[in-house]
Design an enzyme around this catalytic site. Structure first.
Site, PDB file in Angstrom:
ATOM      1  N   THR A  16      -1.107 -18.765 -84.561  1.00 45.61           N
ATOM      2  CA  THR A  16      -1.367 -19.922 -83.709  1.00 45.61           C
ATOM      3  C   THR A  16      -2.869 -20.003 -83.438  1.00 45.61           C
ATOM      4  OG1 THR A  16      -1.189 -18.813 -81.542  1.00 45.61           O
ATOM      5  CG2 THR A  16       0.876 -19.532 -82.606  1.00 45.61           C
ATOM      6  N   GLY A  17      -3.343 -21.191 -83.093  1.00 46.91           N
ATOM      7  CA  GLY A  17      -4.779 -21.358 -82.912  1.00 46.91           C
ATOM      8  C   GLY A  17      -5.534 -21.206 -84.211  1.00 46.91           C
ATOM      9  N   ALA A  18      -4.914 -21.627 -85.328  1.00 48.53           N
ATOM     10  CA  ALA A  18      -5.468 -21.357 -86.657  1.00 48.53           C
ATOM     11  C   ALA A  18      -6.525 -22.355 -87.104  1.00 48.53           C
ATOM     12  CB  ALA A  18      -4.335 -21.327 -87.690  1.00 48.53           C
ATOM     13  N   SER A  20      -9.532 -23.112 -85.805  1.00 50.17           N
ATOM     14  CA  SER A  20     -10.942 -22.788 -85.598  1.00 50.17           C
ATOM     15  C   SER A  20     -11.093 -21.362 -85.083  1.00 50.17           C
ATOM     16  CB  SER A  20     -11.589 -23.764 -84.602  1.00 50.17           C
ATOM     17  OG  SER A  20     -11.068 -23.580 -83.296  1.00 50.17           O
ATOM     18  N   ILE A  22     -11.450 -17.568 -84.141  1.00 52.75           N
ATOM     19  CA  ILE A  22     -10.801 -16.323 -84.565  1.00 52.75           C
ATOM     20  C   ILE A  22      -9.568 -16.599 -85.411  1.00 52.75           C
ATOM     21  CG2 ILE A  22      -9.524 -14.311 -83.719  1.00 52.75           C
ATOM     22  CD1 ILE A  22     -11.447 -14.351 -81.275  1.00 52.75           C
ATOM     23  N   GLY A  23      -8.776 -17.588 -85.012  1.00 51.66           N
ATOM     24  CA  GLY A  23      -7.573 -17.914 -85.773  1.00 51.66           C
ATOM     25  C   GLY A  23      -7.883 -18.338 -87.186  1.00 51.66           C
ATOM     26  N   SER A 145      -8.467 -10.224 -74.016  1.00 52.16           N
ATOM     27  CA  SER A 145      -9.907 -10.371 -73.874  1.00 52.16           C
ATOM     28  C   SER A 145     -10.432  -9.152 -73.141  1.00 52.16           C
ATOM     29  CB  SER A 145     -10.216 -11.636 -73.067  1.00 52.16           C
ATOM     30  OG  SER A 145     -11.552 -11.673 -72.617  1.00 52.16           O
ATOM     31  N   TYR A 158      -9.445 -18.173 -66.303  1.00 52.85           N
ATOM     32  CA  TYR A 158      -9.301 -17.628 -67.652  1.00 52.85           C
ATOM     33  C   TYR A 158      -9.029 -16.126 -67.577  1.00 52.85           C
ATOM     34  CZ  TYR A 158     -10.490 -16.216 -72.432  1.00 52.85           C
ATOM     35  OH  TYR A 158     -10.461 -15.664 -73.699  1.00 52.85           O
TER      36      TYR A 158
END
Length: 350
Positions: A16-18, A20, A22-23, A145, A158
């Site tokens: 997921t988050g692919a 941009s 890190i993904g 994180s 966050y």
């Protein structure tokens, strides 16, 4: 339980988050290693481009446009993996958003949106993954994180979401262990990473946003993620800075509070007026970029992280270096003794 994970070239991996950061870096590295991929994010155009790039180079990838903050969308990711590949071996929960702003300035709507993505997206993805992997074996990898362990000003909510991800991930790991499920559950804790993260954050300040040093390359996080996909790991700190922050907060929390309270706000702001203050909190931003525009020094690798992932090799290298150093010292001592003896004999002969 002894958990065995497949080599990357035998795996189906959900990311997921692919679109941009890190993904995207992880997707490219996984495809290069021969993994088949299920790519998910909100940005259809970026996902389509990535899928085509991978498939044109001989890989195999599909994409699913999804908002991980919606459980129904996560179920569609799961169903696509099952229908196309018959299952998956690793599920990576990478999607995330951020807000820069003081806690009493941020709206409830924005805070809830952040938690929908950062926390509930991880929950929905992890539980969907566990439903399949508890029968087949595999890995669940969640992106935390350095702020999973430490709070800082301006990114308080966050940090709270990443604390929540840590608590959930640890509890999930315990329950799967209790059930003797052959599933590895890893929490990745990156330090500041040079992705478009500051550009994609919702900005409540009047300044452009940046990352506090030290900052590392996203490829180093991708390397850690794919290591966890093939080697069961509990936690991986990406960057010695992340480990240092966590350790200091554990053993000297009042010192960390003082330092962060006095210096961290200024470390996150540039002396430039803010531009796109809405970011990608409520809608997807530009995709297709791995790297951000950090104008400070970016470390390409982390010796600490590499050592933590390969402790046996590192120990062997350190031991070999130590042995070589001892041998050199011993050789130097022998030379000095011989020189002393020769000098004494010379004096005697005179």
């Amino acid at each position: 339980m002894n958990i065995t994970l497949k080599p990357l070239n035998q795996q189906v991996i959900v990311i997921t988050g692919a679109s941009s950061g890190i993904g995207l870096a992880t997707a490219r590295a996984a495809a290069k290693s021969g993994a088949r991929l299920v790519l998910a994010a909100r940005n259809k155009e970026a996902l389509t481009d990535l899928e085509q790039q991978i498939n044109l180079r001989g890989g195999k990838a599909i994409h699913v446009v999804a908002d991980v903050g919606r459980q129904a969308d996560v179920e569609r990711i799961y169903e696509a993996a099952m229908e196309t590949f018959g299952g998956f071996d690793t599920w990576i929960n990478d999607a995330g958003v951020s807000i820069y702003g003081k806690l009493d300035d941020v709206t409830d709507e924005d805070n809830r949106r952040l938690f929908d993505t950062n926390f509930w997206g991880v929950v929905y993805g992890s539980l969907a993954a566990a439903r399949h992997l508890r029968h087949t074996g595999g890995a669940i990898i969640n992106l935390g994180s350095e702020l999973s362990d430490v709070g800082i000003p301006l990114q308080g909510m966050y940090a709270a979401s990443k604390h929540a991800v840590k608590g959930f991930t640890d509890s999930l790991r315990m329950e799967l262990t209790e059930d003797e499920a052959p599933v590895s559950v890893t929490l990745i804790k990156p330090a500041g990473i040079n992705t478009p993260y500051p550009e994609h954050a919702k900005n409540y300040t009047d300044k452009e946003l940046t990352l506090p040093a030290p900052v590392y390359a996203p490829e180093e996080v991708a390397n850690a993620i794919l290591h966890a996909a093939t080697h069961p790991e509990r936690d991986i700190f990406v960057g010695g800075g992340s480990k240092l922050m966590s350790s200091l907060n554990k053993y000297a929390p009042s010192v960390v509070d003082w330092v962060n309270g006095n210096f961290m706000t200024s470390q996150q702001l540039l002396d430039k007026p803010a531009r796109n203050r809405d970011g990608a909190l409520h809608q997807h931003a530009e995709g297709g970029r791995v790297h951000g525009n950090h104008d400070g020094y970016v470390m390409k690798t982390s010796l600490y992280t590499r050592a933590s992932m390969h402790p046996v090799v590192t120990s062997a290298v350190v031991a070999a270096a130590g042995a070589a150093a001892l041998a050199l010292i011993g050789n130097n001592k022998r030379k000095k003794r011989m020189q002393t003896t020769n000098q004494q004999e010379s004096n005697y002969n005179i």
